[in-house]
Scaffold this motif. Sequence first.
Motif, PDB file in Angstrom:
ATOM      1  N   LEU A   1       6.036 -10.078  -4.738  1.00 44.59           N
ATOM      2  CA  LEU A   1       4.963 -10.969  -5.176  1.00 44.59           C
ATOM      3  C   LEU A   1       4.714 -10.840  -6.679  1.00 44.59           C
ATOM      4  CD1 LEU A   1       2.372 -10.576  -2.266  1.00 44.59           C
ATOM      5  CD2 LEU A   1       3.872 -12.523  -2.727  1.00 44.59           C
ATOM      6  N   GLY A   2       4.812  -9.615  -7.188  1.00 45.04           N
ATOM      7  CA  GLY A   2       4.631  -9.404  -8.621  1.00 45.04           C
ATOM      8  C   GLY A   2       5.664 -10.153  -9.439  1.00 45.04           C
TER       9      GLY A   2
ATOM     10  N   SER B   1      -0.013  -1.318  -4.901  1.00 46.30           N
ATOM     11  CA  SER B   1       0.701  -0.416  -5.800  1.00 46.30           C
ATOM     12  C   SER B   1       1.993  -1.048  -6.299  1.00 46.30           C
ATOM     13  CB  SER B   1       0.995   0.904  -5.084  1.00 46.30           C
ATOM     14  OG  SER B   1       1.686   1.797  -5.922  1.00 46.30           O
ATOM     15  N   GLY B   2       2.764  -1.664  -5.398  1.00 46.49           N
ATOM     16  CA  GLY B   2       4.008  -2.313  -5.797  1.00 46.49           C
ATOM     17  C   GLY B   2       3.762  -3.487  -6.726  1.00 46.49           C
TER      18      GLY B   2
ATOM     19  N   THR C   1       9.991   2.456  -5.558  1.00 46.39           N
ATOM     20  CA  THR C   1       9.395   1.269  -6.176  1.00 46.39           C
ATOM     21  C   THR C   1      10.114   0.889  -7.457  1.00 46.39           C
ATOM     22  OG1 THR C   1       7.226   1.811  -5.237  1.00 46.39           O
ATOM     23  CG2 THR C   1       7.257   0.284  -7.092  1.00 46.39           C
ATOM     24  N   ASN C   2      10.438   1.884  -8.284  1.00 48.69           N
ATOM     25  CA  ASN C   2      11.135   1.588  -9.543  1.00 48.69           C
ATOM     26  C   ASN C   2      12.537   1.044  -9.307  1.00 48.69           C
ATOM     27  OD1 ASN C   2       9.028   2.243 -11.325  1.00 48.69           O
ATOM     28  ND2 ASN C   2       9.505   4.415 -11.201  1.00 48.69           N
ATOM     29  N   LEU C   3      13.207   1.514  -8.270  1.00 53.27           N
ATOM     30  CA  LEU C   3      14.512   0.949  -7.920  1.00 53.27           C
ATOM     31  C   LEU C   3      14.374  -0.522  -7.522  1.00 53.27           C
ATOM     32  CD1 LEU C   3      16.234   3.849  -5.948  1.00 53.27           C
ATOM     33  CD2 LEU C   3      16.990   2.860  -8.116  1.00 53.27           C
TER      34      LEU C   3
ATOM     35  N   GLY D   1       4.778  -1.994   2.311  1.00 54.83           N
ATOM     36  CA  GLY D   1       3.857  -2.768   1.499  1.00 54.83           C
ATOM     37  C   GLY D   1       4.318  -2.889   0.065  1.00 54.83           C
ATOM     38  N   SER D   2       4.923  -1.821  -0.461  1.00 54.95           N
ATOM     39  CA  SER D   2       5.407  -1.841  -1.836  1.00 54.95           C
ATOM     40  C   SER D   2       6.491  -2.890  -2.033  1.00 54.95           C
ATOM     41  CB  SER D   2       5.935  -0.456  -2.221  1.00 54.95           C
ATOM     42  OG  SER D   2       6.315  -0.409  -3.572  1.00 54.95           O
ATOM     43  N   VAL D   3       7.373  -3.055  -1.049  1.00 52.46           N
ATOM     44  CA  VAL D   3       8.414  -4.082  -1.128  1.00 52.46           C
ATOM     45  C   VAL D   3       7.775  -5.458  -1.313  1.00 52.46           C
ATOM     46  CG1 VAL D   3      10.249  -5.245   0.140  1.00 52.46           C
ATOM     47  CG2 VAL D   3      10.075  -2.758   0.228  1.00 52.46           C
TER      48      VAL D   3
END
Length: 252
Positions: free
Chosen positions: A89-90, A143-144, A182-184, A82-84
């Motif tokens: 999307l962000g 979260s992502g 996520t930061n990567l 989901g974070s990917v």
Amino acid sequence: MPDLGVTPLFYAAAIPAVVLLGFSKGGFSGVGLLSLPLLALVMPPIRAAGIILPILLLQDALTVYAYRHSWDARNLKLLLPGSVVGVLLGYLFAAQVSDAMLSLFVGLLAGIFAARRLLSPNPSGGSPSGQNRPFGLLCGALSGFASMVANAGSPPFQIYVLPQRLNPQILAGTSAMVFAATNLMKVAPFAALGQFDPSNLVNSATLMPVAVLSNLAGIYLVRRISAERFYRAIYLILIAVSLKLICDGLLT
């Protein structure tokens, strides 16, 4: 907003911001949410995020090493896909999405969740809840997305993971793994936005010693706090952060 560069005012905001990041990465998940708004008081938010990201990557490396044996694989398998999607999307919709509306939404959701837990007979959460795949994927995406556009990825992560009442070190390690990944994921989008220029990288480098010391301090403290105190502190921090996000959303 004027570009203050490396001035005493910059460091007056940047040093506390990096200390908060260190404590967050050390295990006090949530306090790091205040770092970007603090640094954004003295420079444009996008530049503040560009300075913070290399520091986050260094702190992620230290925290992942410290908790390399203490993390929950099932949560990673649910949250990271989901974070990917959320980071993508962000990046794609950053120009269209209102930071104020996102702050308000995340703040309200996190505040209601934390207040409910604190007002329950057992503030540490009662009986542990199980893992839910659709909800885990949704929280991972939120979260992502929030991490990419507002550096505010902790509340959706906590909303999903805290009710499971994991051992504090397992919780801290799982958080470390999720946000390191996520930061990567955010490196390429921030590079595309031109935020890894020499000036930003120099500013990041000057703050690295503070980042390391505060990160180690967070790791040390989280291992010496009882589970009940740990969870009470996390929920209190989450309420404080949610109030800050709500205020940002209403006043921006």
